[in-house]
Design a protein around this motif. Structure first.
Motif, PDB file in Angstrom:
ATOM      1  N   UNK A 156       0.823  -1.214   0.000  1.00 54.03           N
ATOM      2  CA  UNK A 156       0.000   0.000   0.000  1.00 54.03           C
ATOM      3  C   UNK A 156       0.850   1.254   0.000  1.00 54.03           C
ATOM      4  N   UNK A 157       2.118   1.101   0.320  1.00 54.29           N
ATOM      5  CA  UNK A 157       3.016   2.255   0.400  1.00 54.29           C
ATOM      6  C   UNK A 157       3.975   2.259  -0.789  1.00 54.29           C
ATOM      7  N   UNK A 158       3.878   3.281  -1.610  1.00 53.12           N
ATOM      8  CA  UNK A 158       4.791   3.416  -2.744  1.00 53.12           C
ATOM      9  C   UNK A 158       6.219   3.621  -2.258  1.00 53.12           C
ATOM     10  N   UNK A 159       6.378   4.365  -1.155  1.00 53.36           N
ATOM     11  CA  UNK A 159       7.706   4.652  -0.614  1.00 53.36           C
ATOM     12  C   UNK A 159       8.393   3.374  -0.140  1.00 53.36           C
ATOM     13  N   UNK A 160       7.658   2.515   0.585  1.00 51.34           N
ATOM     14  CA  UNK A 160       8.263   1.280   1.089  1.00 51.34           C
ATOM     15  C   UNK A 160       8.623   0.337  -0.046  1.00 51.34           C
ATOM     16  N   UNK A 161       7.794   0.294  -1.105  1.00 54.47           N
ATOM     17  CA  UNK A 161       8.102  -0.558  -2.252  1.00 54.47           C
ATOM     18  C   UNK A 161       9.357  -0.068  -2.964  1.00 54.47           C
ATOM     19  N   UNK A 162       9.482   1.271  -3.124  1.00 47.89           N
ATOM     20  CA  UNK A 162      10.678   1.827  -3.749  1.00 47.89           C
ATOM     21  C   UNK A 162      11.926   1.508  -2.928  1.00 47.89           C
ATOM     22  N   UNK A 163      11.790   1.562  -1.600  1.00 48.60           N
ATOM     23  CA  UNK A 163      12.925   1.237  -0.732  1.00 48.60           C
ATOM     24  C   UNK A 163      13.324  -0.225  -0.875  1.00 48.60           C
ATOM     25  N   UNK A 164      12.316  -1.116  -0.938  1.00 54.66           N
ATOM     26  CA  UNK A 164      12.608  -2.545  -1.117  1.00 54.66           C
ATOM     27  C   UNK A 164      13.260  -2.796  -2.463  1.00 54.66           C
ATOM     28  N   UNK A 165      12.779  -2.119  -3.500  1.00 61.54           N
ATOM     29  CA  UNK A 165      13.375  -2.264  -4.829  1.00 61.54           C
ATOM     30  C   UNK A 165      14.831  -1.794  -4.832  1.00 61.54           C
ATOM     31  N   UNK A 166      15.077  -0.656  -4.188  1.00 57.08           N
ATOM     32  CA  UNK A 166      16.438  -0.140  -4.122  1.00 57.08           C
ATOM     33  C   UNK A 166      17.370  -1.113  -3.410  1.00 57.08           C
ATOM     34  N   UNK A 167      16.901  -1.696  -2.296  1.00 59.29           N
ATOM     35  CA  UNK A 167      17.737  -2.631  -1.529  1.00 59.29           C
ATOM     36  C   UNK A 167      18.112  -3.846  -2.379  1.00 59.29           C
ATOM     37  N   UNK A 168      17.111  -4.451  -3.014  1.00 64.46           N
ATOM     38  CA  UNK A 168      17.367  -5.649  -3.827  1.00 64.46           C
ATOM     39  C   UNK A 168      18.225  -5.298  -5.039  1.00 64.46           C
ATOM     40  N   UNK A 169      17.936  -4.142  -5.660  1.00 65.52           N
ATOM     41  CA  UNK A 169      18.708  -3.730  -6.836  1.00 65.52           C
ATOM     42  C   UNK A 169      20.178  -3.543  -6.499  1.00 65.52           C
TER      43      UNK A 169
END
Length: 540
Positions: A115-128
């Motif tokens: 539900x949080x765009x910010x948390x998804x972006x953070x997860x994407x950044x970590x994995x990337x």
């Protein structure tokens, strides 16, 4: 040289171009995979992860620099423990895993609901970034080993094979640029039109194919014996020289310590004759009374060959520093050049050209010029100079540094015109600056790879090849520092700065002119260092 079974390598069955074809095939796959992620990474960071232009440029430069820093660690492991072949195989596996991780980062929004765009972006950044730095370590084992392992397939004592070795560096970069063109066009097209999950997954499959090419031809390779850590040998000389700071060198340099040729530790080691410059390091080979009374401590008493290995490295360092700045300029092709293209009209007829694809002009220029250089220029220059390579490596590098200055001047001119025309400026105006960078790569990059390998001590070929790659890392790190410093210095007091998110509000042209000016100063410094290096070699 040994074959894969540990027996003496037979010339008619191993080495030469029969082995190098597979090595170049692996190089092609590795470059296609690595560049497939690198060329459009700044677009992914800005459009998908919503990073600012400055943050994206800094992150790309830092990661790219790390990819050229890790080869030093890979070279030490290869020369000291695993050997080049095993290091490459392990590195390929790590690289494939990292590319799969990068692909997973793009697929996370489809796999996990948030539900949080910010948390998804953070997860994407970590994995990337986890995947990207796994790739960096994979690259660290491949970059120095592929090149030096290819050179190992030619016998320096055979005139015909020695000439082939000189051509290998040209064709190595030719293969690298052919792969880069496909990455900058086809791979970028897939990422822009079919999604980042597929666009980052394909490189993983391509690198796996490269691993298969490398392993399939294992019986045609010539393998070199590892002889311990070359960096340890260098550190021993430095420590021993410092410990004997107050010891005077003997008047007769023949009294410096050297092991007999039949000593077990010297078997298969090519001796290096004593040279007269950098006399401080000779102290490490001075035999004192305490050295005669006890078993030799390698951290207190070193052989002349060890001392000369360190001298060779020290002589090359000023040249290395100047070459590193060349890559500060070329780093702009992956960051500020792409951001400049994103602010231009990308339509060419009915097509929309991704800004990252303009790098194809850089690679195509190199691809066209390498055969001309190798087959036309070198033979013609050889007749006039009598040199096997046509012109000296340092002259070739210097010409590359000058070409990089012209590329920055061209980029500044295009930016001035773009700022006046805004979005109506065609992206094809960038073609000349990319082409000039490609010409500079032909001259400086191939020249420095050949220079560092040919000047390296026999036991330090991979490490010195990594030294050439480390210059790229230093240049990229410096680019990140310069971009950050310029942004901080020019954006104070509420001003937009030279490199704002909206380039129409900034002065990117001033940044490019600044880079051109620094490049001129660097060229002058390189010329002075090259003259001093040649003078020291003649003195020796």
């Amino acid at each position: 040289s040994l074959d894969i079974d540990g027996n003496p390598a037979l010339k008619h069955r191993t080495g030469g171009w029969r082995a190098c074809r597979s090595i170049l095939g692996a190089e092609f796959c590795y470059c296609l995979a690595n560049n497939g992620i690198m060329y459009n990474l700044v677009t992914y960071l800005t459009t998908q992860l919503h990073q600012s232009n400055v943050a994206a440029a800094k992150n790309v430069s830092t990661w790219k620099a790390t990819c050229f820093l890790t080869p030093l660690a890979g070279a030490v492991v290869a020369d000291s423990y695993w050997g080049r072949y095993r290091t490459m195989v392990v590195a390929c596996c790590v690289g494939v895993a990292g590319m799969l991780m990068a692909s997973l980062s793009a697929l996370l929004p489809l796999l996990i609901e948030s539900s949080s765009t910010l948390s998804m972006a953070s997860a994407q950044e970590f994995v990337l970034f986890l995947g990207l730095y796994m790739i960096a370590f994979g690259v660290g084992g491949l970059r120095p080993c592929l090149m030096s392992f290819g050179a190992d397939q030619f016998d320096a004592g055979d005139p015909s094979e020695r000439a082939s070795k000189a051509s290998l560096f040209n064709w190595y970069v030719f293969t690298m640029n052919c792969a880069a063109v496909i990455s900058a066009t086809g791979m970028v097209w897939v990422q822009d039109h079919y999604g980042w999950g597929l666009g980052m997954g394909i490189p993983a499959m391509v690198l796996a194919v490269g691993l298969s090419c490398l392993v399939a031809a294992s019986r045609t390779y010539r393998f070199q014996i590892t002889r311990g850590s070359p960096l340890t040998r260098v550190c021993q000389v430095a420590v021993a020289a410092v410990r004997k700071f107050n010891v005077a060198a003997p008047g007769d340099m023949a009294l410096l310590y050297e092991l007999p040729e039949d000593a077990s530790s010297m078997k298969g080691v090519e001796r290096i004759e004593h040279t007269t410059d950098l006399e401080f390091f000779d102290k490490a080979a001075v035999v004192t009374a305490s050295d005669e009374e006890a078993p030799r401590n390698p951290w207190r008493l070193c052989v002349v060959t060890q001392v000369e290995e360190l001298k060779i490295l020290v002589r090359m360092l000023p040249l290395w520093a100047c070459i590193a700045f060349f890559y500060t300029g070329t780093a702009q092709t992956k960051s500020t050049f792409v951001e400049q293209g994103m602010a231009m009209d990308a339509r060419v007829g009915a097509l929309r050209v991704p800004p990252a694809s303009l790098a194809a002009f850089q690679m195509l220029t190199t691809i066209v010029l390498i055969p001309l250089y190798d087959r036309v220029f070198v033979p013609a220059a050889r007749k006039h100079t009598g040199r096997e390579k046509g012109i000296p490596d340092l002259a070739r590098i210097g010409a590359g540094l000058a070409t990089a200055v012209l590329a920055m001047a061209a980029a500044a001119t295009v930016e001035t015109k773009r700022a006046r025309a805004a979005r109506t400026a065609s992206i094809l105006w960038q073609a000349p600056q990319f082409a000039l960078v490609g010409a500079g790569e032909l001259l400086a990059t191939i020249g420095q790879l050949d220079f560092f390998y040919s000047q390296a001590p026999p036991a330090m070929k991979t490490v010195c090849t990594a030294l050439g790659l480390l210059a790229v890392a230093a240049g990229d790190y410096l680019s990140s520092v310069i971009v950050t410093a310029v942004s901080w210095a020019t954006a104070s007091g509420g001003r937009p700065g030279w490199i704002p998110d909206d380039l129409n509000e900034g002065h990117l042209d001033r940044f490019f002119w600044m880079m051109a000016g620094l490049g001129c100063l660097n060229l002058v410094a390189f010329t002075c260092c090259a003259k001093r290096y040649n003078k020291s070699r003649k003195t020796c």
